[in-house]
Write a protein that holds these residues in place. Structure first.
Motif, PDB file in Angstrom:
ATOM      1  N   UNK A  43     -12.510  12.791   2.996  1.00  0.00           N
ATOM      2  CA  UNK A  43     -11.274  12.034   3.207  1.00  0.00           C
ATOM      3  C   UNK A  43     -10.326  12.162   2.027  1.00  0.00           C
ATOM      4  N   UNK A  44     -10.874  12.275   0.808  1.00  0.00           N
ATOM      5  CA  UNK A  44     -10.020  12.395  -0.378  1.00  0.00           C
ATOM      6  C   UNK A  44      -9.208  13.697  -0.364  1.00  0.00           C
ATOM      7  N   UNK A  45      -9.664  14.693   0.399  1.00  0.00           N
ATOM      8  CA  UNK A  45      -8.926  15.949   0.493  1.00  0.00           C
ATOM      9  C   UNK A  45      -7.731  15.826   1.431  1.00  0.00           C
ATOM     10  N   UNK A  46      -7.688  14.734   2.200  1.00  0.00           N
ATOM     11  CA  UNK A  46      -6.558  14.498   3.092  1.00  0.00           C
ATOM     12  C   UNK A  46      -5.484  13.721   2.343  1.00  0.00           C
ATOM     13  N   UNK A  47      -4.442  13.293   3.069  1.00  0.00           N
ATOM     14  CA  UNK A  47      -3.353  12.536   2.463  1.00  0.00           C
ATOM     15  C   UNK A  47      -3.552  11.035   2.578  1.00  0.00           C
ATOM     16  N   UNK A  48      -4.757  10.613   2.983  1.00  0.00           N
ATOM     17  CA  UNK A  48      -5.015   9.180   3.095  1.00  0.00           C
ATOM     18  C   UNK A  48      -5.029   8.538   1.711  1.00  0.00           C
ATOM     19  N   UNK A  49      -4.468   7.343   1.574  1.00  0.00           N
ATOM     20  CA  UNK A  49      -4.494   6.642   0.285  1.00  0.00           C
ATOM     21  C   UNK A  49      -5.932   6.297  -0.110  1.00  0.00           C
ATOM     22  N   UNK A  50      -6.213   6.202  -1.421  1.00  0.00           N
ATOM     23  CA  UNK A  50      -7.566   5.862  -1.881  1.00  0.00           C
ATOM     24  C   UNK A  50      -8.087   4.556  -1.293  1.00  0.00           C
ATOM     25  N   UNK A  51      -7.191   3.590  -1.066  1.00  0.00           N
ATOM     26  CA  UNK A  51      -7.605   2.302  -0.513  1.00  0.00           C
ATOM     27  C   UNK A  51      -8.202   2.471   0.882  1.00  0.00           C
ATOM     28  N   UNK A  52      -7.594   3.313   1.700  1.00  0.00           N
ATOM     29  CA  UNK A  52      -8.100   3.550   3.053  1.00  0.00           C
ATOM     30  C   UNK A  52      -9.434   4.296   2.994  1.00  0.00           C
ATOM     31  N   UNK A  53      -9.558   5.260   2.103  1.00  0.00           N
ATOM     32  CA  UNK A  53     -10.802   6.010   1.952  1.00  0.00           C
ATOM     33  C   UNK A  53     -11.953   5.073   1.597  1.00  0.00           C
ATOM     34  N   UNK A  54     -11.732   4.202   0.637  1.00  0.00           N
ATOM     35  CA  UNK A  54     -12.777   3.256   0.227  1.00  0.00           C
ATOM     36  C   UNK A  54     -13.114   2.297   1.357  1.00  0.00           C
ATOM     37  N   UNK A  55     -12.109   1.846   2.061  1.00  0.00           N
ATOM     38  CA  UNK A  55     -12.305   0.904   3.163  1.00  0.00           C
ATOM     39  C   UNK A  55     -13.167   1.536   4.263  1.00  0.00           C
ATOM     40  N   UNK A  56     -12.835   2.757   4.688  1.00  0.00           N
ATOM     41  CA  UNK A  56     -13.601   3.431   5.739  1.00  0.00           C
ATOM     42  C   UNK A  56     -15.006   3.779   5.264  1.00  0.00           C
ATOM     43  N   UNK A 112      -1.009  -1.490   5.557  1.00  0.00           N
ATOM     44  CA  UNK A 112      -0.175  -1.498   4.352  1.00  0.00           C
ATOM     45  C   UNK A 112      -0.513  -0.317   3.448  1.00  0.00           C
ATOM     46  N   UNK A 113      -1.816  -0.032   3.316  1.00  0.00           N
ATOM     47  CA  UNK A 113      -2.224   1.079   2.461  1.00  0.00           C
ATOM     48  C   UNK A 113      -1.828   2.425   3.061  1.00  0.00           C
ATOM     49  N   UNK A 114      -1.839   2.521   4.400  1.00  0.00           N
ATOM     50  CA  UNK A 114      -1.536   3.796   5.046  1.00  0.00           C
ATOM     51  C   UNK A 114      -0.033   4.071   5.111  1.00  0.00           C
ATOM     52  N   UNK A 115       0.745   3.058   5.491  1.00  0.00           N
ATOM     53  CA  UNK A 115       2.179   3.264   5.707  1.00  0.00           C
ATOM     54  C   UNK A 115       3.018   2.976   4.465  1.00  0.00           C
ATOM     55  N   UNK A 116       2.496   2.168   3.541  1.00  0.00           N
ATOM     56  CA  UNK A 116       3.151   1.887   2.263  1.00  0.00           C
ATOM     57  C   UNK A 116       4.590   1.379   2.389  1.00  0.00           C
ATOM     58  N   UNK A 117       4.833   0.298   3.150  1.00  0.00           N
ATOM     59  CA  UNK A 117       6.174  -0.301   3.094  1.00  0.00           C
ATOM     60  C   UNK A 117       6.453  -0.927   1.733  1.00  0.00           C
ATOM     61  N   UNK A 134       1.982  -6.245  -7.785  1.00  0.00           N
ATOM     62  CA  UNK A 134       0.996  -6.015  -8.843  1.00  0.00           C
ATOM     63  C   UNK A 134      -0.241  -5.295  -8.321  1.00  0.00           C
ATOM     64  N   UNK A 135      -0.597  -5.595  -7.070  1.00  0.00           N
ATOM     65  CA  UNK A 135      -1.793  -4.971  -6.487  1.00  0.00           C
ATOM     66  C   UNK A 135      -1.760  -5.161  -4.976  1.00  0.00           C
ATOM     67  N   UNK A 136      -2.285  -4.170  -4.245  1.00  0.00           N
ATOM     68  CA  UNK A 136      -2.437  -4.271  -2.793  1.00  0.00           C
ATOM     69  C   UNK A 136      -3.928  -4.151  -2.505  1.00  0.00           C
ATOM     70  N   UNK A 137      -4.567  -5.276  -2.163  1.00  0.00           N
ATOM     71  CA  UNK A 137      -5.996  -5.290  -1.911  1.00  0.00           C
ATOM     72  C   UNK A 137      -6.316  -5.257  -0.437  1.00  0.00           C
ATOM     73  N   UNK A 138      -7.627  -5.280  -0.122  1.00  0.00           N
ATOM     74  CA  UNK A 138      -8.044  -5.277   1.273  1.00  0.00           C
ATOM     75  C   UNK A 138      -7.670  -6.574   1.975  1.00  0.00           C
ATOM     76  N   UNK A 139      -7.636  -7.680   1.234  1.00  0.00           N
ATOM     77  CA  UNK A 139      -7.389  -8.985   1.842  1.00  0.00           C
ATOM     78  C   UNK A 139      -6.011  -9.544   1.549  1.00  0.00           C
ATOM     79  N   UNK A 140      -5.452  -9.247   0.393  1.00  0.00           N
ATOM     80  CA  UNK A 140      -4.167  -9.834   0.016  1.00  0.00           C
ATOM     81  C   UNK A 140      -3.373  -8.923  -0.893  1.00  0.00           C
ATOM     82  N   UNK A 141      -2.087  -9.239  -1.008  1.00  0.00           N
ATOM     83  CA  UNK A 141      -1.168  -8.494  -1.866  1.00  0.00           C
ATOM     84  C   UNK A 141      -0.711  -9.406  -3.000  1.00  0.00           C
ATOM     85  N   UNK A 142      -0.823  -8.924  -4.225  1.00  0.00           N
ATOM     86  CA  UNK A 142      -0.443  -9.721  -5.396  1.00  0.00           C
ATOM     87  C   UNK A 142       1.007  -9.426  -5.788  1.00  0.00           C
TER      88      UNK A 142
END
Length: 268
Positions: A43-56, A112-117, A134-142
């Motif tokens: 997955x890291x070789x694709x254009x998916x954000x690291x957050x999505x890779x870790x989540x999946x 949010x991690x995939x589309x990055x608004x 400050x941060x975009x987490x799996x549960x909340x955005x800081x």
């Protein structure tokens, strides 16, 4: 000599079954780790954000570990059908009640991690709050507020709200409102404002600055100065133009009125 096929007392499980179950757990765990690692690397070789890779990757790991556990239980003679049904019922109850909001936040976090608004370091307004991401987490955005308070907004509120991104674009339009008295020479007032904007070193030539009449108010003719600047220069330009137009009009004798109320007393 120990008979590996003879059931142990009180347990009803043979040593061979225990050894097989233990081997399944160990080998299954190693294989699951390897599969998850290979899955993440792919997955890291694709254009998916690291957050999505870790989540999946985490979801795949949980699924594989459950499969290994069920196979190990079957190796010791435990019927896995009731276990699967029981897990399904428990998962269904958890999903339906306890984790409903959690899963909604997780799903919103993936979008949010995939589309990055919004992205880290950008200044945004979301769910009625304005601050720097400050941060975009799996549960909340800081969000880091202007007064250095750190707040966390659940991702479902971020994804479900109108998002205003103030710093995504390289340039912004600076609007400065000011009123002049009725009877003012508007051509002169507009020319002075245009000269002020064109003379500012951080005001861009393209798009060209402009002055528009926005309203014929009760006590004033309202003008709006519109100048374009680089996004990082927005507040500096707005402050300079706001102060500059006030001082310029005062110096040039152009009246800047304020709301007034005339009260007439009638003597009977």
């Amino acid at each position: 000599m120990v008979n590996l096929n003879q059931a142990l007392p009180y347990v009803g499980v043979t040593p061979f079954q225990l050894i097989s179950a233990l081997a399944i757990l160990i080998v299954g765990y190693v294989i699951a780790r390897a599969v998850v690692g290979a899955f993440k690397r792919a997955l890291r070789k694709t254009k998916l954000p690291p957050l999505v890779v870790e989540f999946l990757g985490r979801f795949l790991a949980i699924g594989l570990y459950l499969i290994v556990l069920i196979v190990a239980l079957g190796a010791v003679g435990i019927s896995v059908s009731p276990v699967i049904l029981g897990l399904s019922a428990v998962v269904g109850l958890i999903l339906g009640f306890g984790l409903q909001d959690t899963l909604t936040n997780l799903a919103a976090g993936v979008w949010l991690a995939a589309l990055r608004p919004v992205d880290i370091g950008e200044v945004v307004e979301v769910a009625g709050k304005t601050g720097k991401v400050n941060n975009i987490g799996l549960m909340g955005t800081e969000l880091l507020m202007p007064d250095n308070k750190l707040i966390t907004i659940p991702n479902k509120l971020v994804w479900g709200s109108v998002i205003t991104n103030y710093t995504r674009m390289p340039t912004r339009r600076v609007d400065v409102d000011i009123g002049v008295a009725y009877g003012t020479d508007l051509d002169r007032a507009i020319k002075l404002a245009m000269d002020l904007m064109r003379g500012h070193p951080k005001v861009l030539n393209e798009p060209e600055p402009s002055v528009v009449i926005t309203a014929l108010a009760d006590s004033s003719i309202n003008l709006q100065l519109r100048a374009w600047a680089k996004t990082e220069d927005y507040w500096a330009v707005k402050g300079d133009l706001t102060r500059g137009i006030y001082e310029l009009y005062t110096r040039e004798g152009i009246e800047i009125p304020f709301p007034q109320l005339d009260v007439h007393l009638k003597n009977e």
